[in-house]
Design a protein around this motif. Structure first.
Motif, PDB file in Angstrom:
ATOM      1  N   HIS A  89      10.805  -8.325  -3.403  1.00 38.84           N
ATOM      2  CA  HIS A  89       9.470  -7.861  -3.779  1.00 38.84           C
ATOM      3  C   HIS A  89       9.514  -6.580  -4.597  1.00 38.84           C
ATOM      4  O   HIS A  89       8.502  -6.215  -5.211  1.00 38.84           O
ATOM      5  CB  HIS A  89       8.635  -7.606  -2.521  1.00 38.84           C
ATOM      6  N   TYR A  90      10.653  -5.880  -4.598  1.00 39.36           N
ATOM      7  CA  TYR A  90      10.734  -4.565  -5.241  1.00 39.36           C
ATOM      8  C   TYR A  90      11.614  -4.595  -6.487  1.00 39.36           C
ATOM      9  O   TYR A  90      12.173  -3.578  -6.881  1.00 39.36           O
ATOM     10  CB  TYR A  90      11.237  -3.537  -4.226  1.00 39.36           C
ATOM     11  N   ASP A  91      11.710  -5.762  -7.088  1.00 43.69           N
ATOM     12  CA  ASP A  91      12.448  -5.916  -8.333  1.00 43.69           C
ATOM     13  C   ASP A  91      11.765  -5.111  -9.439  1.00 43.69           C
ATOM     14  O   ASP A  91      10.526  -5.121  -9.563  1.00 43.69           O
ATOM     15  CB  ASP A  91      12.512  -7.401  -8.702  1.00 43.69           C
ATOM     16  N   GLN A  92      12.556  -4.419 -10.255  1.00 46.23           N
ATOM     17  CA  GLN A  92      11.990  -3.547 -11.272  1.00 46.23           C
ATOM     18  C   GLN A  92      11.158  -4.325 -12.285  1.00 46.23           C
ATOM     19  O   GLN A  92      10.069  -3.884 -12.691  1.00 46.23           O
ATOM     20  CB  GLN A  92      13.112  -2.784 -11.984  1.00 46.23           C
TER      21      GLN A  92
ATOM     22  N   PRO B   7       3.048  -6.205  -1.008  1.00 46.63           N
ATOM     23  CA  PRO B   7       4.320  -5.467  -1.012  1.00 46.63           C
ATOM     24  C   PRO B   7       4.718  -4.901  -2.369  1.00 46.63           C
ATOM     25  O   PRO B   7       5.076  -3.731  -2.490  1.00 46.63           O
ATOM     26  CB  PRO B   7       5.332  -6.514  -0.518  1.00 46.63           C
ATOM     27  N   THR B   8       4.637  -5.747  -3.421  1.00 49.16           N
ATOM     28  CA  THR B   8       5.076  -5.280  -4.736  1.00 49.16           C
ATOM     29  C   THR B   8       4.138  -4.216  -5.293  1.00 49.16           C
ATOM     30  O   THR B   8       4.577  -3.196  -5.840  1.00 49.16           O
ATOM     31  CB  THR B   8       5.176  -6.454  -5.721  1.00 49.16           C
ATOM     32  N   ALA B   9       2.830  -4.434  -5.156  1.00 51.40           N
ATOM     33  CA  ALA B   9       1.864  -3.459  -5.669  1.00 51.40           C
ATOM     34  C   ALA B   9       1.996  -2.130  -4.929  1.00 51.40           C
ATOM     35  O   ALA B   9       1.935  -1.059  -5.543  1.00 51.40           O
ATOM     36  CB  ALA B   9       0.453  -4.011  -5.531  1.00 51.40           C
ATOM     37  N   SER B  10       2.178  -2.181  -3.606  1.00 50.61           N
ATOM     38  CA  SER B  10       2.345  -0.946  -2.841  1.00 50.61           C
ATOM     39  C   SER B  10       3.630  -0.233  -3.234  1.00 50.61           C
ATOM     40  O   SER B  10       3.668   0.993  -3.355  1.00 50.61           O
ATOM     41  CB  SER B  10       2.363  -1.258  -1.340  1.00 50.61           C
ATOM     42  N   GLY B  11       4.706  -1.018  -3.434  1.00 53.80           N
ATOM     43  CA  GLY B  11       5.971  -0.413  -3.864  1.00 53.80           C
ATOM     44  C   GLY B  11       5.849   0.252  -5.222  1.00 53.80           C
ATOM     45  O   GLY B  11       6.388   1.338  -5.453  1.00 53.80           O
TER      46      GLY B  11
END
Length: 716
Positions: A132-135, A164-168
């Motif tokens: 989910h935290y891929d650049q 998850p991705t938006a929060s990260g």
């Protein structure tokens, strides 16, 4: 031994410097790059339930997906969504999917993704990667937000993206250029403070250049060890590596340079002064580095994979710093000689009426009073540490105006708070037989009855029919303490108890991972800290040839740890009213306050032992040790504390907590423990502090080399 090392570096400076340059080039050219890893083992070992869920899910449900982000739609006026509004949601989702974002598989809005009260609709963003935290996924979500704005124009709808991705992404952007800010602040602090202390541009700049060179070599060695030796390390260690290297590197260089200047002031020739400085301070630096290395290596006993990887990496970095301090630094300054101090000539004379001298006199004359005051102060500050509450909710630490935070609040206007990231309950047959749908429906009803559970999806059977998955939406946000308590308590207890006969039920998801991390952290605190403390005591005992001194030194370190944590609890939980502190804060306090702060205690007691060995009285030894050590310890502590203090400027409250705790803890370790408490207690104990042995190898006549009216200058 240290005298031989010093003579080699000073008499063969070019050979030493060339060797370091070759090592630097080799590190750049030959060492592999540190890789990025997102394996679950980075957090927890495989026996934890949340990890077992992930493994079972990958085997039984290879095509199952969880959305990486969720677009939350609602009317701008807060009313119910009309059929036309829902048609607009579908249109906007389709238009965004048509953009073909990198790492985004689909953007889907379905009729089921409408809240029961009709006020909120959702569109799920599914990714082509499990990370989910891929650049690239971050960049896609950022672009999706921008592209949605013209699509929303005149629609009467508002949209925010969470998950998850938006929060990260928001977490990353809200931190700004924190690493760059830390690096810049560190460089400025080091240069400015060294310029003020030595009044020399060369001495202000050289340590920075030397530490940067050490950073390159250390990073190369860590990457090589990760590639060849199986050391688990990834590029996330680089940021913390910068702070550690600048912290301990500056400390060790200052330890050496202050002693070098002291020897010059006693009339020694430059090369001999540097050799003598390495001879006298080498053991202190080696012991200080040994204590830090042991403290870092104790992290290999941690349950958490990230800490196990971090420990050896940081230990390698400190070992390289130690080697550079004893070889590269003396070699460079032996070439410069006294020109390194240009244009200042302060190194030629002993200044008078310094603050350090007054402090040394006060500690030596009033040890009982100062030991009581400093020890009592630390003890009182430590009381608040018992109120420490661990906070796992990273969202609560973010600025409330961020889109992901606001969208999460909007989502709760129509759905349960856990809708963005449901927990997972998996049921697996123990013998591989197919599961009975009726039993699964009964199991689902039992889960639905757990207080705090908002919704449980119907069972989704795996490809082989021997496993089933339930999506469990909680009434709480996944990282909230209430969600973590629910998953680790009633939900898991119920799932285990009512699992169909012949099956095993496992609970996973974000809340479950955080619950297991909480358990792992509590285990680590009870194991890693005591073992590190014992190892540091052994090093202190070997350095001081004493069985007594290590005991009160480690008690002082414990008081410093408690006072640091207690002060942070008081400021953030009691005064600012925050729910808790970042769960990993005690680990960072341990790494930077206990481990690195112990350097200052070692420098102080080593100088005390040296003065005692010269035949001085205990009181005189305390006075001279504080007088000579205060400028070094003060300068090193201010640089390191200032580096972390920059974090308090960040908008993220967890970074603010980290910045305050470490900077305040370093100042306590230096100015309360090392300069007051430790020498005062040593003075009270007298010769008993050095039992069973005491060295007197140098004549007391050397007292004349340091006039009592001319102490080492303070940092200002």
């Amino acid at each position: 031994m240290f005298g031989r090392i010093g003579r080699f570096a000073v008499h063969r400076p070019w050979l030493t410097i060339v060797a370091w340059l070759v090592a630097t080039v080799a590190a750049v050219a030959l060492a592999p790059q540190l890789k990025s890893t997102n394996d679950q083992a980075d957090f927890l070992p495989s026996h934890y339930e949340s990890v077992r869920v992930t493994e079972l899910q990958q085997r039984a449900f290879p095509t199952a997906e969880q959305p990486s982000a969720i677009a939350v739609f609602q009317r701008a006026d807060g009313g119910k969504l009309s059929p036309a509004d829902l048609a607009e949601v579908t249109r906007i989702a389709g238009a965004l999917q048509a953009e073909g974002y990198a790492k985004v598989k689909s953007v889907l809005a379905s009729p089921e993704a409408v809240s029961p009260n009709g006020k909120v609709a959702l569109a799920s963003v599914f990714a082509t990667t499990e990370n989910h935290y891929d650049q690239k996924l971050f960049e896609s979500v950022k672009q999706l937000r921008a592209d949605a704005k013209p699509l929303l124009a005149k629609s009467g709808l508002s949209m925010g993206v969470t998950g998850p991705t938006a929060s990260g992404l928001d977490n990353l952007e809200s931190s700004g250029n924190t690493d760059a800010m830390i690096m810049l602040a560190t460089l400025v602090l080091i240069v400015v403070l060294l310029l003020l202390i030595f009044r020399s541009p060369l001495i202000a700049l050289l340590p920075v250049l030397l530490i940067l060179l050490v950073f390159v070599v250390a990073t190369g060695l860590i990457a090589t060890a990760a590639e060849l030796g199986g050391l688990q390390a990834d590029n996330s260690v680089s940021a913390i590596l910068i702070v550690v290297l600048f912290g301990v590197g500056t400390d060790y260089i200052l330890f050496l340079l202050f002693r070098y200047r002291e020897q010059l002031r006693e009339g020694q020739e430059a090369k001999e002064a540097m050799i003598d400085a390495v001879t006298r301070v080498g053991e202190t630096i080696a012991s200080a580095a040994g204590a830090v290395i042991v403290a870092f290596l104790a992290l290999v006993l941690s349950t958490m994979g990230m800490l196990r990887a971090m420990g050896p990496s940081l230990a390698i970095a400190v070992a390289v710093t130690l080697l550079a301090s004893l070889t590269l630094v003396p070699a460079v300054f032996s070439l410069l000689g006294t020109k390194a101090f240009w244009p200042s000539k302060a190194w030629k004379k002993q200044p008078r009426n310094a603050l350090a001298g007054r402090l040394g006199t006060l500690v030596s004359r009033r040890p009982r009073l100062l030991a009581g005051l400093s020890g009592g102060l630390l003890a009182v500050m430590s009381v608040a540490a018992f109120g420490f509450s661990a906070e796992f909710d990273s969202e609560s630490s973010l600025p409330q105006n961020l889109e992901s935070v606001q969208a999460s609040k909007d989502l709760r206007n129509g759905f349960s708070a856990g809708q963005t990231d449901p927990s997972l309950v998996l049921v697996a047959s123990k013998d591989g037989s197919r599961l009975d749908p009726a039993d699964l429906e009964t199991f689902r009803e039992q889960l639905s009855g757990v207080e705090g559970v908002g919704d449980v999806s119907p069972a989704m059977l795996g490809t082989a029919g021997d496993a089933a998955q339930f999506s469990v939406v909680l009434d709480f946000r996944p990282a909230e303490e209430a969600a973590i308590d629910l998953v680790s308590g009633d939900l898991r207890d119920t799932a285990h108890r009512v699992a169909p006969e012949g099956t095993e039920a496992l609970v996973g998801g974000t809340s479950a991972v955080l619950a297991d991390i909480r358990t792992a952290v509590e285990h680590d605190y009870s194991l890693v800290f005591p073992i590190a403390g014992i190892a540091i005591m052994v090093i202190l005992g070997l350095l001081l040839r004493s069985a007594v001194a290590p005991w009160y030194l480690i008690v002082a370190v414990g008081l410093g740890f408690g006072a640091t944590l207690g002060s942070t609890v008081l400021v953030f939980q009691q005064i600012k009213g925050e729910n808790g502190l970042m769960f990993a804060l005690p680990v960072f306090v341990y790494l930077f306050v206990v481990a690195i702060g112990t350097d200052y205690n070692i420098l102080m007691v080593a100088r005390l032992r040296e003065e005692i060995a010269r035949g001085r009285t205990q009181q005189e030894a305390v006075r001279l040790a504080v007088t000579h050590s205060a400028p070094t310890i003060g300068a090193a502590a201010v640089i390191l504390a200032g580096t972390f203090g920059v974090l308090m400027l960040a908008a993220n409250s967890m970074l603010q907590q980290l910045g305050f705790a470490v900077s305040f803890g370093i100042l306590i370790a230096a100015f309360v423990m090392a300069l007051v408490l430790v020498p005062a207690v040593t003075s009270l104990l007298g010769e008993r502090a050095w039992w069973p042995g005491r060295d007197r190898r140098e004549p007391a006549e050397s007292d004349e080399a340091v006039p009592t009216s001319a102490p080492e200058p303070a940092t200002t």
